[in-house]
Design an enzyme around this catalytic site. Structure first.
Site, PDB file in Angstrom:
ATOM      1  NE  ARG A  89       4.281   1.364 -27.616  1.00  5.99           N
ATOM      2  CZ  ARG A  89       4.079   0.625 -26.525  1.00  5.99           C
ATOM      3  NH1 ARG A  89       2.935   0.722 -25.877  1.00  5.99           N
ATOM      4  NH2 ARG A  89       4.995  -0.214 -26.100  1.00  5.99           N
TER       5      ARG A  89
ATOM      6  CB  SER B  84      -5.474   2.780 -23.856  1.00  5.30           C
ATOM      7  OG  SER B  84      -4.583   2.300 -24.837  1.00  5.30           O
TER       8      SER B  84
ATOM      9  CE  LYS C  95       0.458   3.135 -21.588  1.00  4.40           C
ATOM     10  NZ  LYS C  95       1.100   4.295 -22.185  1.00  4.40           N
TER      11      LYS C  95
END
Length: 214
Positions: free
Chosen positions: A41, A110, A139
């Site tokens: 990521r 997700s 997050k």
């Protein structure tokens, strides 16, 4: 749909959380400790840097039999020869991702809500990243309440695909997440920021095994 894969200890990378250490070294240590899948990521890297980093990770992980997935970027996955892509609700639609990457690519999605998971049951997805299980500082853009352990437990009988719990996961709660029905745990800071990524991964792998009753 795709080849088999192991979600037991799923590392999602975050270079800022590596505290100045080399990402490839962090990942290499983590794999030696038991990480079974890696998602690269990169929110700040430009495309060329992203591809170069992905290629370096792919070259390191392939001999270990550990799949490399790319977060969001289908183009980077194609350029680097990655094993698949993980997308979120606002990224390229999974139907388009599947069409581009083909049937053997690993495709994760997700899912923040029950509605999203149930909708995905009709889509060509290989696994769900279900979260946040617990509140997390890595997050912060979630608009929904954390699932919690009971939320995962209620979800498991309603879905046909594997799920990995993400969000606030650490060695202290990994076993409970797996015992609630998750096939594995996805972690960021629990490995990226650990003094010894190898030891952290080993401890998580042990917790997952305990959660499975093995």
């Amino acid at each position: 749909m795709s080849r088999s894969f192991d979600l037991s200890v799923y590392l999602v990378t975050d270079r800022p959380l590596c505290q100045g250490r080399d990402l490839l070294d962090i990942v290499g240590q983590a794999v030696r400790g038991g990480v079974s899948m890696v998602q690269l990521r990169e929110k700040m890297a430009d495309t060329r840097e992203f591809v170069e980093l992905a290629r370096a990770l792919k070259a390191m992980l392939a001999p270990q039999g550990v799949p490399l997935l790319i977060n969001d970027r289908v183009d980077v996955a194609l350029a680097a020869g990655a094993d698949g892509v993980h997308v979120g609700q606002g990224d390229m639609h999974v139907l388009d991702v599947r069409r581009i990457l083909g049937p053997r690519a690993i495709l994760g999605l997700s899912t923040d809500t029950l509605e999203q998971v149930l909708e995905a049951e009709g889509l060509p997805v290989d696994y769900y990243g279900v979260g946040p299980v617990f509140p997390t500082s890595t997050k912060t853009d979630f608009s929904h309440q954390p699932w919690g352990i009971e939320g995962l437990r209620r979800l498991r009988p309603r879905i046909s695909r594997p799920m990995v719990g993400i969000g606030g996961v650490d060695v202290g709660n990994a076993a409970r997440i797996v015992s609630a029905g998750a096939e594995g745990v996805a972690v960021v800071s629990a490995i990226c920021s650990a003094p010894s990524p190898k030891d952290a991964a080993r401890a998580l792998a042990k917790a997952v095994a305990i959660g499975r009753g093995s």
